[in-house]
Design an enzyme around this catalytic site. Structure first.
Site, PDB file in Angstrom:
ATOM      1  N   ASP A 134      -6.559 -13.204  54.943  1.00 60.12           N
ATOM      2  CA  ASP A 134      -5.310 -12.462  54.838  1.00 60.12           C
ATOM      3  C   ASP A 134      -5.343 -11.271  55.799  1.00 60.12           C
ATOM      4  O   ASP A 134      -6.341 -10.554  55.883  1.00 60.12           O
ATOM      5  CB  ASP A 134      -5.164 -11.980  53.389  1.00 60.12           C
ATOM      6  N   GLU A 148      -4.673 -15.363  59.320  1.00 58.73           N
ATOM      7  CA  GLU A 148      -3.291 -14.896  59.339  1.00 58.73           C
ATOM      8  C   GLU A 148      -3.268 -13.808  60.410  1.00 58.73           C
ATOM      9  O   GLU A 148      -3.795 -12.715  60.188  1.00 58.73           O
ATOM     10  CB  GLU A 148      -2.880 -14.329  57.982  1.00 58.73           C
TER      11      GLU A 148
END
Length: 655
Positions: A325, A361
């Site tokens: 993330d 990401e």
């Protein structure tokens, strides 16, 4: 009791007792606190600081299952970045199991307030190692993003005691669904221990996604009540069915949040070392994550903690890979993002991690935060440009024929930088963050009122459309149009070159009623209603997934050469002209691919024909051989032209 040395952190079991180690440069004193099962504190023991700033203590006679935490004393001067408060019980950053979930309470962030009764206790556990097999997932495969609790909490065939847990993923009915749609890997949204954001409890809401971690290794007891053993068993059962397991991990921030947040672990142990601060104002936390704090991933302690966490999940549970993330934080230094910085390099060089799947990401909200295409190979990267271009094409936006072709071909414009010869794109249409796929074609705007922020949260531009009515409807023609759009979107995604990702439920028409930021909706808004799933859509997903597996061209990662391996045609059957490419409102595109057909074992030619217009379009198919339609109910009759219905994608194989 004596000092021992066993690395920079954690509790290590020996024959005669347990060794504890925790790193802190700025603490004046750290104490080990031992607890009974009734939460009563049994002992508070000072630890010995080493020259390496690791505080250690060996406790004779202590055994597996003991509960513990730390207290750190020192200067309390938040404006100088120092948050030492011995009233705060602190969780070991190396804890692997906790005795309860985190529950937010204002006392957790109040100086001088005792928190022993609020903070979970770490459990001394014995490491059990598996011999990691070669990862099952290969780039080019189909990743299925799963929020564990919402995915299984309502499943009628899963035993009630298992619903909402990692163990439920190994239930035969769940595995049958995964295999039906051809999933290659499940990507589990965070299952490590997290805490609710402080604004949620007063609203009666809870974080249901887990992107607010406290521990990087400790599993959340709500999702994994059986700890590492439960995760290991589930991974083994999924592996037995040919399905890989990828963990979505959050190393970019923690649930300790901004200076008004809680003191739970890293902040209390050494806030100044473990989080990024403005150089000129050491008390001000850098907020490259939008969540109040940013972990200093270039600090040697944090770097090793990240590596050790990844190794723990591979060696302890057989995990195939990881999705990170806000991954640019992993490469951030005081000078900005460094794609070949020490932490990212160390992750790829580690002997246990070198063959694992790594997915970034590739953005955060800090300076230079958008890094799509800039992560080192072999990192795969979430490609939001593909997401937006495919959405905009099917919405009907102008000038989208070229971007559509680029997306279908693997985004060479992004991943050919620095001499790249292959795509590293993870193509997707929707993810946990944003509209579900069905909501994408059912809502023109977000509807986040249930989140308690007057619909201010969440993205405002979703590139969505509602097909004539906002939200739920009983009009049969609108329902039909939406289903057609969903089929076209799914077909397009599964026809892209590179890896692909689908969020659980999007193959079956799951809706969040227009909520595009449902992280705080641990309720029916996010829970998958298995009784209401659209079987026609599931069958279509299974069909296009089967085509993707049958024809190797989709999962191959090298870029097209243009020497006969890909051709772009108009409805005339001729190569696309410059004028056709540059027609603003162009509504058709044909893609001819040279590939291998696994059913025949021979070379084959495949045609993918897209029509986003409101009427049927006829494509002439180039000879000399005729073509057969590929569809579940298609005739085997050979043709030389193809009628492509409105708002659809069709597939033909040259016979």
């Amino acid at each position: 009791m004596a000092a021992n040395k066993s690395g920079q952190g954690g509790a290590t079991i020996f024959e005669t007792g347990v060794d504890f180690a925790v790193w802190s440069h700025n603490a004046g004193q750290i104490e080990l606190c031992l607890f009974g099962k009734d939460d009563k504190e049994l002992a508070r023991l000072p630890m010995e600081r080493g020259d390496d700033h690791v505080h250690r203590l060996f406790v004779d006679g202590l055994k597996e299952g003991a509960r513990y935490g730390y207290r750190a004393d020192g200067v309390y001067a938040p404006d100088s970045g120092l948050w030492f408060d011995p009233s705060k019980l602190l969780v070991d950053p190396y804890a692997k199991e906790l005795d309860r979930p985190f529950v937010y309470d204002p006392l957790l962030g109040t100086f001088g307030a005792e928190t022993q009764h609020l903070v979970p206790k770490a459990i001394v556990t014995r490491d059990i190692r598996v011999k990691p097999e070669k990862p099952l997932f290969k780039p080019g495969g189909f990743v299925y993003e799963v929020a564990v609790r919402p995915f299984t909490i309502l499943h009628p065939e899963v035993p009630e005691a298992q619903r909402g847990t990692v163990a439920a993923l190994a239930h035969p009915a769940v595995i049958a669904h995964l295999k039906r749609i051809g999933v290659d890997a499940v990507e589990l949204m965070p299952i490590t221990a997290w805490i609710d954001e402080r604004h949620l409890p007063p609203l009666g809401l809870r974080n249901g996604w887990g992107y607010n971690p406290v521990g990087f290794m400790a599993l959340d007891p709500r999702l994994v009540p059986g700890g590492v053993a439960e995760l290991r068993d589930t991974v083994a059962k999924l592996h037995a069915e040919g399905i890989a397991v990828i963990l979505d991990l959050v190393f970019n921030h923690t649930g300790e949040s901004d200076r008004f947040g809680a003191t739970l672990s890293l902040r209390g142990l050494d806030n100044l070392s473990f989080y990024r601060h403005l150089p000129s104002r050491p008390g001000e936390l850098v907020n490259d994550t939008g969540t109040g704090n940013t972990v200093a991933c270039d600090h040697p302690y944090i770097r090793q903690l990240v590596i050790d966490s990844l190794r723990h999940f591979v060696l302890g549970a057989g995990i195939d890979g990881f999705r990170f993330d806000l991954a640019p934080v992993l490469g951030r230094t005081v000078n900005g993002f460094e794609g070949h910085g020490e932490t990212l390099t160390a992750m790829l060089a580690d002997d246990v991690l070198a063959d694992r799947v790594m997915i970034a990401e590739p953005w955060d909200i800090g300076p230079g935060g958008y890094q799509l295409g800039n992560f080192p190979s072999p990192f795969l990267e979430w490609n939001d440009r593909v997401r937006d271009d495919l959405r905009c094409y099917w919405r009907g936006d102008d000038w989208k024929t070229g971007p559509l072709a680029t997306a279908l071909a693997g985004s060479s414009d992004i991943f050919s930088r620095d001499g790249g010869q292959a795509t590293r794109s993870v193509n997707f249409l929707a993810a946990h963050d944003g509209f579900t796929l069905k909501d994408l074609v059912s809502y023109s705007g977000k509807h986040n009122e249930a989140n308690g922020e007057q619909n201010r949260d969440g993205h405002n531009e979703n590139h969505s459309w509602n097909n004539g009515v906002e939200g739920d409807t009983r009009y049969p023609d609108i329902i039909c149009r939406r289903r057609d759009d969903l089929k076209a979107l799914l077909s397009t995604l599964f026809a892209t070159r590179g890896s692909i990702m689908l969020t659980a439920g999007d193959e079956a028409g799951r809706s969040q009623h227009g909520n595009n930021n449902a992280y705080c909706q641990d309720n029916e808004i996010t829970w998958v209603d298995w009784a209401a799933l659209d079987d026609e859509l599931i069958a279509h997903t299974a069909f296009v997934s089967g085509l993707r597996k049958r024809f190797s061209v989709f999962s191959e990662m090298n870029f097209f050469s243009g020497n006969g391996d890909v051709e772009w045609i108009s409805p005339s059957g001729q190569p696309m002209s410059v004028q056709e490419w540059e027609t603003p409102n162009g509504s058709t595109l044909g893609m001819l691919l040279s590939t291998r057909d696994s059913e025949s074992g021979k070379a084959a030619k495949l045609a993918i024909l897209l029509n986003r217009s409101g009427g049927e379009e006829t494509f002439a198919l180039p000879g000399p051989a005729a073509w057969c339609p590929l569809a579940p109910d298609a005739s085997k009759k050979s043709v030389t032209s193809a009628a492509v219905p409105r708002r659809s994608v069709v597939f033909y194989l040259q016979s």
